[in-house]
Design a protein around this motif. Structure first.
Motif, PDB file in Angstrom:
ATOM      1  N   VAL A  62      21.970 -25.061  -3.792  1.00  0.00           N
ATOM      2  CA  VAL A  62      22.807 -24.470  -4.835  1.00  0.00           C
ATOM      3  C   VAL A  62      24.266 -24.525  -4.388  1.00  0.00           C
ATOM      4  CG1 VAL A  62      23.298 -22.380  -6.171  1.00  0.00           C
ATOM      5  CG2 VAL A  62      20.924 -22.947  -5.554  1.00  0.00           C
ATOM      6  N   ILE A  63      25.109 -25.144  -5.229  1.00  0.00           N
ATOM      7  CA  ILE A  63      26.540 -25.218  -4.894  1.00  0.00           C
ATOM      8  C   ILE A  63      27.390 -24.336  -5.807  1.00  0.00           C
ATOM      9  CG2 ILE A  63      26.419 -27.501  -3.812  1.00  0.00           C
ATOM     10  CD1 ILE A  63      27.568 -28.641  -6.483  1.00  0.00           C
ATOM     11  N   GLU A  64      26.799 -23.894  -6.924  1.00  0.00           N
ATOM     12  CA  GLU A  64      27.544 -23.033  -7.846  1.00  0.00           C
ATOM     13  C   GLU A  64      26.550 -22.304  -8.738  1.00  0.00           C
ATOM     14  OE1 GLU A  64      31.118 -23.516 -11.193  1.00  0.00           O
ATOM     15  OE2 GLU A  64      30.541 -25.252  -9.993  1.00  0.00           O
ATOM     16  N   ALA A  84      11.833 -28.624  -5.996  1.00  0.00           N
ATOM     17  CA  ALA A  84      11.283 -29.137  -7.254  1.00  0.00           C
ATOM     18  C   ALA A  84       9.939 -28.474  -7.541  1.00  0.00           C
ATOM     19  CB  ALA A  84      11.125 -30.651  -7.191  1.00  0.00           C
ATOM     20  N   GLY A  85       9.791 -27.968  -8.765  1.00  0.00           N
ATOM     21  CA  GLY A  85       8.535 -27.357  -9.183  1.00  0.00           C
ATOM     22  C   GLY A  85       8.374 -25.902  -8.777  1.00  0.00           C
ATOM     23  N   GLN A  86       9.362 -25.356  -8.073  1.00  0.00           N
ATOM     24  CA  GLN A  86       9.289 -23.960  -7.630  1.00  0.00           C
ATOM     25  C   GLN A  86      10.335 -23.128  -8.381  1.00  0.00           C
ATOM     26  OE1 GLN A  86       6.907 -22.971  -5.306  1.00  0.00           O
ATOM     27  NE2 GLN A  86       6.250 -25.077  -5.640  1.00  0.00           N
ATOM     28  N   ASP A  87      10.052 -21.811  -8.504  1.00  0.00           N
ATOM     29  CA  ASP A  87      11.015 -20.990  -9.234  1.00  0.00           C
ATOM     30  C   ASP A  87      12.256 -20.703  -8.398  1.00  0.00           C
ATOM     31  OD1 ASP A  87      10.684 -17.857  -8.353  1.00  0.00           O
ATOM     32  OD2 ASP A  87       8.813 -18.968  -8.127  1.00  0.00           O
ATOM     33  N   PHE A  88      13.394 -20.647  -9.089  1.00  0.00           N
ATOM     34  CA  PHE A  88      14.663 -20.337  -8.430  1.00  0.00           C
ATOM     35  C   PHE A  88      15.286 -19.073  -9.000  1.00  0.00           C
ATOM     36  CE2 PHE A  88      16.005 -23.173 -11.904  1.00  0.00           C
ATOM     37  CZ  PHE A  88      17.081 -22.481 -12.453  1.00  0.00           C
ATOM     38  N   GLY A  89      14.631 -18.459  -9.946  1.00  0.00           N
ATOM     39  CA  GLY A  89      15.150 -17.255 -10.586  1.00  0.00           C
ATOM     40  C   GLY A  89      14.297 -16.935 -11.791  1.00  0.00           C
ATOM     41  N   ALA A  90      14.832 -16.083 -12.648  1.00  0.00           N
ATOM     42  CA  ALA A  90      14.097 -15.693 -13.853  1.00  0.00           C
ATOM     43  C   ALA A  90      15.089 -15.423 -14.969  1.00  0.00           C
ATOM     44  CB  ALA A  90      13.258 -14.450 -13.583  1.00  0.00           C
ATOM     45  N   ILE A  91      14.573 -15.508 -16.183  1.00  0.00           N
ATOM     46  CA  ILE A  91      15.384 -15.198 -17.354  1.00  0.00           C
ATOM     47  C   ILE A  91      14.580 -14.223 -18.195  1.00  0.00           C
ATOM     48  CG2 ILE A  91      14.574 -17.217 -18.670  1.00  0.00           C
ATOM     49  CD1 ILE A  91      17.575 -17.427 -19.660  1.00  0.00           C
ATOM     50  N   GLU A  92      15.247 -13.162 -18.655  1.00  0.00           N
ATOM     51  CA  GLU A  92      14.554 -12.134 -19.418  1.00  0.00           C
ATOM     52  C   GLU A  92      15.204 -11.995 -20.784  1.00  0.00           C
ATOM     53  OE1 GLU A  92      14.375  -8.463 -17.210  1.00  0.00           O
ATOM     54  OE2 GLU A  92      13.818  -9.531 -15.374  1.00  0.00           O
ATOM     55  N   SER A  93      14.338 -11.807 -21.777  1.00  0.00           N
ATOM     56  CA  SER A  93      14.826 -11.563 -23.128  1.00  0.00           C
ATOM     57  C   SER A  93      14.222 -10.251 -23.601  1.00  0.00           C
ATOM     58  CB  SER A  93      14.403 -12.704 -24.059  1.00  0.00           C
ATOM     59  OG  SER A  93      13.006 -12.662 -24.290  1.00  0.00           O
ATOM     60  N   VAL A  94      14.551  -9.869 -24.823  1.00  0.00           N
ATOM     61  CA  VAL A  94      14.010  -8.626 -25.351  1.00  0.00           C
ATOM     62  C   VAL A  94      12.497  -8.704 -25.514  1.00  0.00           C
ATOM     63  CG1 VAL A  94      16.127  -7.831 -26.471  1.00  0.00           C
ATOM     64  CG2 VAL A  94      14.595  -9.339 -27.707  1.00  0.00           C
ATOM     65  N   LYS A  95      11.942  -9.925 -25.579  1.00  0.00           N
ATOM     66  CA  LYS A  95      10.496 -10.028 -25.782  1.00  0.00           C
ATOM     67  C   LYS A  95       9.708 -10.669 -24.652  1.00  0.00           C
ATOM     68  CE  LYS A  95      10.752 -14.171 -28.722  1.00  0.00           C
ATOM     69  NZ  LYS A  95      10.457 -14.714 -30.043  1.00  0.00           N
ATOM     70  N   ALA A  96      10.371 -11.249 -23.646  1.00  0.00           N
ATOM     71  CA  ALA A  96       9.622 -11.940 -22.586  1.00  0.00           C
ATOM     72  C   ALA A  96      10.479 -12.130 -21.346  1.00  0.00           C
ATOM     73  CB  ALA A  96       9.140 -13.307 -23.081  1.00  0.00           C
ATOM     74  N   ALA A  97       9.802 -12.367 -20.237  1.00  0.00           N
ATOM     75  CA  ALA A  97      10.478 -12.781 -19.007  1.00  0.00           C
ATOM     76  C   ALA A  97       9.828 -14.090 -18.580  1.00  0.00           C
ATOM     77  CB  ALA A  97      10.328 -11.731 -17.919  1.00  0.00           C
ATOM     78  N   SER A  98      10.636 -14.988 -18.055  1.00  0.00           N
ATOM     79  CA  SER A  98      10.124 -16.296 -17.691  1.00  0.00           C
ATOM     80  C   SER A  98      10.762 -16.757 -16.394  1.00  0.00           C
ATOM     81  CB  SER A  98      10.452 -17.280 -18.818  1.00  0.00           C
ATOM     82  OG  SER A  98       9.921 -18.545 -18.559  1.00  0.00           O
ATOM     83  N   ASP A  99       9.956 -17.363 -15.509  1.00  0.00           N
ATOM     84  CA  ASP A  99      10.509 -17.938 -14.296  1.00  0.00           C
ATOM     85  C   ASP A  99      11.347 -19.158 -14.652  1.00  0.00           C
ATOM     86  OD1 ASP A  99       9.318 -16.127 -12.559  1.00  0.00           O
ATOM     87  OD2 ASP A  99       7.560 -17.380 -12.211  1.00  0.00           O
ATOM     88  N   LYS A 153      24.257 -25.072 -10.410  1.00  0.00           N
ATOM     89  CA  LYS A 153      24.532 -26.467 -10.059  1.00  0.00           C
ATOM     90  C   LYS A 153      24.002 -26.679  -8.653  1.00  0.00           C
ATOM     91  CE  LYS A 153      28.509 -27.194 -13.031  1.00  0.00           C
ATOM     92  NZ  LYS A 153      29.840 -27.800 -13.161  1.00  0.00           N
ATOM     93  N   VAL A 154      23.339 -27.814  -8.453  1.00  0.00           N
ATOM     94  CA  VAL A 154      22.761 -28.116  -7.143  1.00  0.00           C
ATOM     95  C   VAL A 154      23.196 -29.502  -6.666  1.00  0.00           C
ATOM     96  CG1 VAL A 154      20.714 -26.672  -7.514  1.00  0.00           C
ATOM     97  CG2 VAL A 154      20.601 -29.092  -8.082  1.00  0.00           C
ATOM     98  N   GLU A 155      23.251 -29.625  -5.340  1.00  0.00           N
ATOM     99  CA  GLU A 155      23.394 -30.936  -4.732  1.00  0.00           C
ATOM    100  C   GLU A 155      21.974 -31.456  -4.566  1.00  0.00           C
ATOM    101  OE1 GLU A 155      25.422 -33.123  -0.886  1.00  0.00           O
ATOM    102  OE2 GLU A 155      25.891 -31.031  -1.313  1.00  0.00           O
ATOM    103  N   ASP A 199      21.706 -21.369  -1.290  1.00  0.00           N
ATOM    104  CA  ASP A 199      20.245 -21.253  -1.285  1.00  0.00           C
ATOM    105  C   ASP A 199      19.646 -22.629  -1.540  1.00  0.00           C
ATOM    106  OD1 ASP A 199      20.365 -18.540  -0.894  1.00  0.00           O
ATOM    107  OD2 ASP A 199      19.537 -17.984  -2.850  1.00  0.00           O
ATOM    108  N   GLU A 200      18.457 -22.846  -0.986  1.00  0.00           N
ATOM    109  CA  GLU A 200      17.728 -24.089  -1.241  1.00  0.00           C
ATOM    110  C   GLU A 200      16.805 -23.868  -2.439  1.00  0.00           C
ATOM    111  OE1 GLU A 200      18.135 -26.944   0.632  1.00  0.00           O
ATOM    112  OE2 GLU A 200      19.700 -25.847   1.708  1.00  0.00           O
ATOM    113  N   VAL A 201      16.699 -24.869  -3.295  1.00  0.00           N
ATOM    114  CA  VAL A 201      15.716 -24.850  -4.378  1.00  0.00           C
ATOM    115  C   VAL A 201      14.785 -26.029  -4.172  1.00  0.00           C
ATOM    116  CG1 VAL A 201      17.203 -23.649  -6.041  1.00  0.00           C
ATOM    117  CG2 VAL A 201      17.219 -26.142  -5.968  1.00  0.00           C
TER     118      VAL A 201
END
Length: 121
Positions: A73-75, A49-64, A98-100, A45-47
């Motif tokens: 993306v290479i790995e 700069a400055g754009q979201d590539f995914g999200a992370i969620e915790s018990v209290k919040a979600a964040s891009d 990991k990205v090239e 996938d291409e990522v």
């Protein structure tokens, strides 16, 4: 020798040659609390700069997750799919992707450790 850069959105990138290892900072994992899910892109996938590539969620919040650089993306860190809490244990060791890097000059707009620490105060 690798060099670490930080984005104001609390991602880090460890650069070694043209490969960047991206994750969230210790400050970010503390702010999120217990991480329960990490949404990651696919390899090749291409990522951008400055754009979201995914999200992370915790018990209290979600964040891009915002990419500090443009690249391919290479790995992905498969271990996070089974155990997202690894991010809380050691966010530097438990990177997300990991990205090239396509354009190394984008690193010039990122922060060094001192500048990043200043915005976290």
């Amino acid at each position: 020798m690798s060099k670490i850069y930080y984005a104001p959105t609390h991602e880090y990138i460890i650069v070694d040659g043209n490969i960047g290892t991206i994750g969230i900072t210790d400050y970010a994992q503390h702010a999120l609390g217990n991480v329960v899910y990490v949404d990651m892109p696919e390899v090749d996938d291409e990522v951008e700069a400055g754009q979201d590539f995914g999200a992370i969620e915790s018990v209290k919040a979600a964040s891009d997750l915002i990419s500090p650089v443009t690249g391919t993306v290479i790995e992905i860190n498969d271990a996070l799919a089974d155990n997202p809490r690894l991010v809380n244990q050691d966010p530097m060791a438990n990177w997300i992707i990991k990205v090239e890097i396509a354009d190394p000059s984008e690193l010039d707009s990122l922060l060094d450790a001192g500048a990043y620490a200043a915005i976290c105060k």
